[in-house]
Design a protein around this motif. Sequence first.
Motif, mmCIF file in Angstrom:
data_model
loop_
_atom_site.group_PDB
_atom_site.id
_atom_site.type_symbol
_atom_site.label_atom_id
_atom_site.label_comp_id
_atom_site.label_asym_id
_atom_site.label_seq_id
_atom_site.Cartn_x
_atom_site.Cartn_y
_atom_site.Cartn_z
ATOM 1 N N GLY A 27 10.075 -7.648 -5.267
ATOM 2 C CA GLY A 27 11.291 -7.778 -4.490
ATOM 3 C C GLY A 27 12.104 -6.495 -4.474
ATOM 4 N N LEU A 28 12.233 -5.842 -5.622
ATOM 5 C CA LEU A 28 12.998 -4.594 -5.683
ATOM 6 C C LEU A 28 12.322 -3.481 -4.882
ATOM 7 C CD1 LEU A 28 14.142 -4.624 -9.412
ATOM 8 C CD2 LEU A 28 15.601 -4.774 -7.386
ATOM 9 N N VAL A 29 11.013 -3.399 -4.969
ATOM 10 C CA VAL A 29 10.291 -2.384 -4.196
ATOM 11 C C VAL A 29 10.444 -2.644 -2.698
ATOM 12 C CG1 VAL A 29 7.993 -1.488 -3.645
ATOM 13 C CG2 VAL A 29 8.653 -1.848 -6.027
ATOM 14 N N THR A 30 10.464 -3.903 -2.322
ATOM 15 C CA THR A 30 10.524 -4.269 -0.904
ATOM 16 C C THR A 30 11.924 -4.142 -0.318
ATOM 17 O OG1 THR A 30 8.691 -5.823 -1.228
ATOM 18 C CG2 THR A 30 10.036 -6.127 0.750
ATOM 19 N N MET A 31 12.951 -4.501 -1.103
ATOM 20 C CA MET A 31 14.308 -4.580 -0.554
ATOM 21 C C MET A 31 15.182 -3.370 -0.837
ATOM 22 S SD MET A 31 15.271 -8.604 -1.187
ATOM 23 C CE MET A 31 15.259 -8.452 -2.981
ATOM 24 N N SER A 32 14.755 -2.483 -1.731
ATOM 25 C CA SER A 32 15.595 -1.342 -2.101
ATOM 26 C C SER A 32 15.505 -0.223 -1.082
ATOM 27 C CB SER A 32 15.189 -0.814 -3.478
ATOM 28 O OG SER A 32 15.403 -1.776 -4.491
ATOM 29 N N GLU A 33 16.497 0.647 -1.119
ATOM 30 C CA GLU A 33 16.450 1.866 -0.317
ATOM 31 C C GLU A 33 15.275 2.729 -0.778
ATOM 32 O OE1 GLU A 33 18.364 2.647 2.340
ATOM 33 O OE2 GLU A 33 19.091 0.590 2.127
ATOM 34 N N PRO A 34 14.774 3.628 0.082
ATOM 35 C CA PRO A 34 13.527 4.351 -0.226
ATOM 36 C C PRO A 34 13.466 4.993 -1.608
ATOM 37 C CG PRO A 34 14.124 4.729 2.055
ATOM 38 C CD PRO A 34 15.260 3.932 1.441
ATOM 39 N N ALA A 35 14.527 5.676 -2.025
ATOM 40 C CA ALA A 35 14.482 6.362 -3.324
ATOM 41 C C ALA A 35 14.381 5.351 -4.471
ATOM 42 C CB ALA A 35 15.715 7.244 -3.507
ATOM 43 N N ALA A 36 15.180 4.297 -4.403
ATOM 44 C CA ALA A 36 15.133 3.271 -5.451
ATOM 45 C C ALA A 36 13.813 2.520 -5.404
ATOM 46 C CB ALA A 36 16.304 2.308 -5.290
ATOM 47 N N SER A 37 13.304 2.253 -4.211
ATOM 48 C CA SER A 37 12.015 1.570 -4.065
ATOM 49 C C SER A 37 10.906 2.368 -4.738
ATOM 50 C CB SER A 37 11.696 1.365 -2.581
ATOM 51 O OG SER A 37 10.409 0.823 -2.417
ATOM 52 N N ALA A 38 10.885 3.673 -4.479
ATOM 53 C CA ALA A 38 9.864 4.527 -5.087
ATOM 54 C C ALA A 38 10.010 4.552 -6.605
ATOM 55 C CB ALA A 38 9.969 5.941 -4.522
ATOM 56 N N TYR A 39 11.251 4.544 -7.082
ATOM 57 C CA TYR A 39 11.501 4.552 -8.518
ATOM 58 C C TYR A 39 10.957 3.282 -9.173
ATOM 59 C CZ TYR A 39 14.165 3.855 -12.842
ATOM 60 O OH TYR A 39 14.529 3.590 -14.136
ATOM 61 N N PHE A 40 11.275 2.118 -8.602
ATOM 62 C CA PHE A 40 10.823 0.869 -9.205
ATOM 63 C C PHE A 40 9.304 0.721 -9.124
ATOM 64 C CE2 PHE A 40 15.295 -0.563 -8.274
ATOM 65 C CZ PHE A 40 15.675 -0.645 -9.601
ATOM 66 N N ALA A 41 8.703 1.197 -8.042
ATOM 67 C CA ALA A 41 7.242 1.152 -7.940
ATOM 68 C C ALA A 41 6.608 2.026 -9.019
ATOM 69 C CB ALA A 41 6.798 1.611 -6.548
ATOM 70 N N GLU A 42 7.188 3.194 -9.238
ATOM 71 C CA GLU A 42 6.648 4.103 -10.267
ATOM 72 C C GLU A 42 6.791 3.491 -11.645
ATOM 73 O OE1 GLU A 42 6.443 6.816 -13.412
ATOM 74 O OE2 GLU A 42 8.393 6.033 -12.749
ATOM 75 N N ARG A 43 7.928 2.822 -11.897
ATOM 76 C CA ARG A 43 8.141 2.215 -13.203
ATOM 77 C C ARG A 43 7.189 1.035 -13.436
ATOM 78 N NH1 ARG A 43 8.580 5.707 -15.758
ATOM 79 N NH2 ARG A 43 8.728 4.217 -17.473
ATOM 80 N N LEU A 44 6.890 0.269 -12.385
ATOM 81 C CA LEU A 44 5.916 -0.812 -12.530
ATOM 82 C C LEU A 44 4.542 -0.239 -12.850
ATOM 83 C CD1 LEU A 44 5.422 -3.914 -12.309
ATOM 84 C CD2 LEU A 44 4.671 -3.472 -9.968
ATOM 85 N N ARG A 45 4.154 0.817 -12.145
ATOM 86 C CA ARG A 45 2.853 1.448 -12.416
ATOM 87 C C ARG A 45 2.786 1.983 -13.838
ATOM 88 N NH1 ARG A 45 3.710 3.472 -7.074
ATOM 89 N NH2 ARG A 45 4.474 5.440 -7.943
ATOM 90 N N ALA A 46 3.949 2.379 -14.378
ATOM 91 C CA ALA A 46 3.995 2.924 -15.740
ATOM 92 C C ALA A 46 3.977 1.829 -16.802
ATOM 93 C CB ALA A 46 5.241 3.790 -15.906
ATOM 94 N N GLU A 96 0.825 -1.214 0.000
ATOM 95 C CA GLU A 96 0.000 0.000 0.000
ATOM 96 C C GLU A 96 0.853 1.255 0.000
ATOM 97 O OE1 GLU A 96 -2.661 -0.351 3.277
ATOM 98 O OE2 GLU A 96 -3.908 -1.872 2.295
ATOM 99 N N GLU A 97 1.970 1.237 0.741
ATOM 100 C CA GLU A 97 2.825 2.426 0.810
ATOM 101 C C GLU A 97 3.506 2.711 -0.522
ATOM 102 O OE1 GLU A 97 5.132 -1.053 2.704
ATOM 103 O OE2 GLU A 97 3.057 -0.291 2.636
#
Length: 375
Positions: free
Chosen positions: A100-119, A61-62
């Motif tokens: 896995g990348l969203v869960t295990m990455s540092e906050p900035a990278a996590s947000a980046y990968f989540a945004e790319r998945l949504r895209a 959710e976050e």
Amino acid sequence: MLTRPSPVVIPASEQPWLEVAAGLAERMRATVAADDESGELPIEHLRAIAASGLDTAFLPEEAGGEALSYATLVQVVRTFAHAHPAVAAVWLMHIGAAHGLVTMSEPAASAYFAERLRAGDRFSNALSEPAGGNHFLSSQQDAPAATDGTGWTLTGRKLFVSGVEAADHLLLNVRVDGGPAFFGVDRDDTMSLPPIDQTIGMRATRSRTILFESTLLARDRLCGPPPADYANLITVGFGALSIGIAESAIDALTESASRVKGPGPALAEASWVKQETALVWAELRAARLLVEQTAWLADQRDPQVMAAATETKMLANEVAKKAAALALKVGGGGAYLARSPIQRIFRDAQAGALMAYSVPFSAEIVGGWVLSEPV
């Protein structure tokens, strides 16, 4: 196919996603034979899944998702695999890598990968390596430090990367400073694909080798350890892939056995067909219950989930092979013809048992657990 109620209940709020998956699966079923014959990546189906919102819904959710349950995950994988095993396999690897990348990455990278998945970007796992075998999570490839201090560099290859032709991002493992490390890596021109060595089953996964030539593994893309109660989506969902294939084998077997091919009764009336079908179907039920129990353990954040997943994959892989072999036996010579779905199902059924952890490797682990318990 005959079914029985399951003790694992899908949350009411997630039921609509099962309907979405069923609709997507119907479209997959229409092209599965042609995709197997061509061996091309069924990218339109993968894009349709992403466009439906299902990829995003599995995010925490976050990260902008709905944190769909593992119980829903295994039912989606099973539904896709029943219709089109190659799509199911590529999608599971994709969503597992992204999650896995969203869960295990540092906050900035996590947000980046989540945004790319949504895209709508595509993700793949680049974990297997030459001579790695079942130890695909323990890389033997050393990545030296980059001269500019920005991270490390990789020159080498990864094998059996499903869907890599369409991948925008990779979850990749190497060894840095003598220890294991996982990275999120964006696809760039330091990576190349040698000619494909086509597989016999699940041809449309397009599992390929990818070559790296001084690819930067950025320090800010280094993943941290997963939360103690985190279960990887691929590990939990893998057994469901074989369950879907086994169910399609039973369906094909039933159709073939029920067809009257001569002056006598259909094969479905023969005692040996009934008896052998009963045993395989009961094993399939048992394996499906193990898949669902593993998902339930993951949803409970139970520490036994990963051990249960090893047992589950082992049994589900073997049941898929048994169901497909019986379908071939009942189908007879007609099942060997290219136009028969049984020959494809039989080939697809072999794949799960070969994928890490392979059945022999898993059996040795599980057998060791059983035999080490005090009597």
